[in-house]
Every structure is written in structure tokens, then in C-alpha cells.
Design an enzyme around this catalytic site. Structure first.
Site, PDB file in Angstrom:
ATOM      1  N   VAL A 118       0.835  -1.203   0.000  1.00 58.85           N
ATOM      2  CA  VAL A 118       0.000   0.000   0.000  1.00 58.85           C
ATOM      3  C   VAL A 118       0.869   1.252   0.000  1.00 58.85           C
ATOM      4  CG1 VAL A 118      -1.719   1.316   1.308  1.00 58.85           C
ATOM      5  CG2 VAL A 118      -1.953  -1.164   1.078  1.00 58.85           C
ATOM      6  N   LYS A 119       1.959   1.232   0.776  1.00 55.71           N
ATOM      7  CA  LYS A 119       2.857   2.397   0.805  1.00 55.71           C
ATOM      8  C   LYS A 119       3.488   2.643  -0.561  1.00 55.71           C
ATOM      9  CE  LYS A 119       5.665   5.680   1.933  1.00 55.71           C
ATOM     10  NZ  LYS A 119       6.914   5.500   2.661  1.00 55.71           N
ATOM     11  N   ILE A 120       3.918   1.590  -1.229  1.00 58.95           N
ATOM     12  CA  ILE A 120       4.532   1.732  -2.551  1.00 58.95           C
ATOM     13  C   ILE A 120       3.535   2.315  -3.543  1.00 58.95           C
ATOM     14  CG2 ILE A 120       5.410   0.394  -4.515  1.00 58.95           C
ATOM     15  CD1 ILE A 120       6.729  -1.460  -2.356  1.00 58.95           C
TER      16      ILE A 120
END
Length: 289
Positions: A169-171
Site C-alpha cells: 500500500v505504501k509503494i
């Protein structure tokens, strides 16, 4: 609760200080003697060796790359060599591939500890203010141990799924953020050259389809580019992080079905961002607000 912070640099230092202020017993771990000296003066336990952190309840790992993460956990003085079961919950706050985190999860569990990934969105100012966004991946029972620590660092903590889900999700978030930053820089430069003030531009963007994390105000937009636009060294350091995250997004896209030409182009663009882009950022930094 005893908490170690491995990597007390730009992000790790304000995190550690917030936890100290909240009453946690904090160990600061870093290779830099200067960084550790500051924490020793403030009453924190300090160490150069991650292995010395294995007895704490939670260990936050705040390093930049998968290689550094591997060194912290499995290097000559790595944390996993000193774990006594039940070991700590290792919280990986680096932005790295989910595959790297899952590999480390297997090693950490074999050593008798537990692992969650918890990369963050927000820079050092938000870390100091405790207003980060944290995306967590891990087993519910492990996440439950980490959340009381993370809640002192973040205004939003999202449990995104199993180990590695937080990284994914962060990427994906960073892919949008990188594209926003690169496009907004060029848009702002064009606006300046056309005689449009940054405040005017931001006011329109903020209530239109161009809204993004840089459009809250003209001063906020200017402040972002001013931070990076007055030093080639600082600018290229920022671009290196953008490029790293864009490559991670391209690798993630390649692991699923479908064609993603924009993500692929973003990775190429971020890697090739050169001095022409720096001149654009510097023009915004030099603009009056």
C-alpha cells in the site's frame, strides 16, 4: 514498555523523541556516534549494535533500504542472534519490497521473535508532531502489540493485511505522490512564467481536480520546493528516493497481471530526472509568495 529505535536519523530521531516524551523506555541504535550522543544526553539508552535491542518489547527499524534492513536483522551484530523467545515485535518502518519483508519475517520468526511492516507517509515534521500515516501488515496479534507504540507517532494507523501488505500500500501511495510532485513542479514553474502567483494557483488546485498534497496553499507549495530547490545535493538525494520508490512500484506492477505503462514510465522518469528538473525546482524556490 521498552522500545528500541534502530536508525535515529531524519525520521527515526523525532520518532524516538516522541516515544521518550510519552514515557516509553527508549533505546537509540545507530552507527553514528554523534546521533547517539544527543540521545544519551537526553537520558536514552544507546547502542551501536541491533543485537543489544533484542530484549526490548518492540523494535522499530527505520532504515532506507532492504540491504540495511537485512544487516540490522541478520548482520554480524544483527538482532536475530540475541533473541530469547518470546522475542520482540520487530516493526519494519522502511519502504522496501514486500518480498524482502516476508523473507525477513521467516528469519525473525525462526529466531523466536515476530515482525510487522509499518512504512509511513509524512516527513520529519509530521514525525515530530506525531501526525504520520502508518500502513501496517502483519498478524493481528503482533499488530496489537505494535499499535500502542505506533499510535504515539501517527494520527492514522491502517492495518492493511498480512505481512507485506503495508509495504504494498505504501509503494502504491508513493507512486501517486511521486507523480504529483514531479508534475506539480512543472505546472508551478509554467504558472510562474505565465505571471500566475503560487497562491492563486494553489487556491484553484485545492478546489479542483488538480488537488494534491502540495496544493493546500501557495506557501506550502513554495516551502516544499524551497526545501529541495536550493541545493543540488539535497535535490538529488530526494530524487534518489523518488526513483527507488518508483522502481518498487514498477516491480510490484510486474508481479501482477495487466499492463501498466504509466507506472513503467514513472520509474524511467524518476531515474532520469536531471539538472533540468533541478532548475525547475529552483525557480519555484526563488519565487515570491
Amino acid at each position: 514498555m521498552k522500545v528500541s529505535v534502530v536508525g535515529v536519523g531524519e525520521m527515526g530521531a523525532p520518532m524516538a523523541r516522541r516515544l521518550m516524551a510519552a514515557g516509553f523506555t527508549v533505546t537509540a541504535c545507530d552507527r553514528s556516534q554523534a546521533a547517539l550522543a544527543a540521545f544519551a544526553a537526553e537520558g536514552a539508552r544507546t547502542t551501536h549494535e541491533p543485537a543489544s535491542c533484542a530484549g526490548d518489547d518492540v523494535v522499530l527499524v527505520v532504515v532506507n533500504t532492504a540491504a540495511q534492513l537485512r544487516e540490522v536483522l541478520t548482520g554480524p551484530h544483527g538482532l536475530t542472534f540475541s533473541v530469547v523467545s518470546p522475542g520482540p515485535v520487530v516493526v519494519v518502518m522502511s519502504t522496501v519490497a514486500a518480498s524482502a519483508v516476508r523473507e525477513m519475517d521467516g528469519i525473525v520468526r525462526a529466531a523466536g521473535a515476530r515482525l510487522v511492516d509499518a512504512p509511513v507517509s509524512g516527513g520529519d515534521a509530521r514525525a515530530a508532531a506525531g501526525s504520520l500515516t502508518v500502513m501496517v501488515g502483519g498478524r493481528p496479534e503482533d499488530v496489537a502489540i505494535a499499535v500502542p507504540v505506533l499510535s504515539h507517532l501517527a494520527s492514522h494507523v491502517f492495518h492493511c493485511g498480512s505481512v507485506g501488505a503495508g509495504e504494498n500500500v505504501k509503494i502504491l501511495n508513493n507512486a501517486i505522490g511521486t507523480l504529483n510532485a514531479l508534475v506539480t513542479a512543472e505546472v508551478a514553474r509554467i504558472a510562474i512564467d505565465c505571471g500566475v502567483e503560487l497562491d492563486q494557483l494553489a487556491n484553484v488546485l485545492e478546489v479542483s481536480t488538480g488537488r494534491n498534497f502540495l496544493s493546500t496553499s501557495g506557501s506550502a507549495l513554495h516551502r516544499h520546493f524551497e526545501r529541495y530547490g536550493h541545493s543540488r545535493e539535497v535535490f538529488h538525494s530526494a530524487m534518489a528516493l523518488y526513483a527507488k520508490d518508483a522502481v518498487l512500484a514498477a516491480e510490484l506492477a510486474a508481479s501482477v497481471q495487466g499492463d501498466f505503462p504509466v507506472i513503467d514510465a514513472l520509474a524511467r522518469l524518476a531515474r532520469g530526472n536531471d539538472d533540468k528538473a533541478f532548475e525547475t525546482w529552483r525557480a519555484i524556490a526563488d519565487a515570491e509568495v
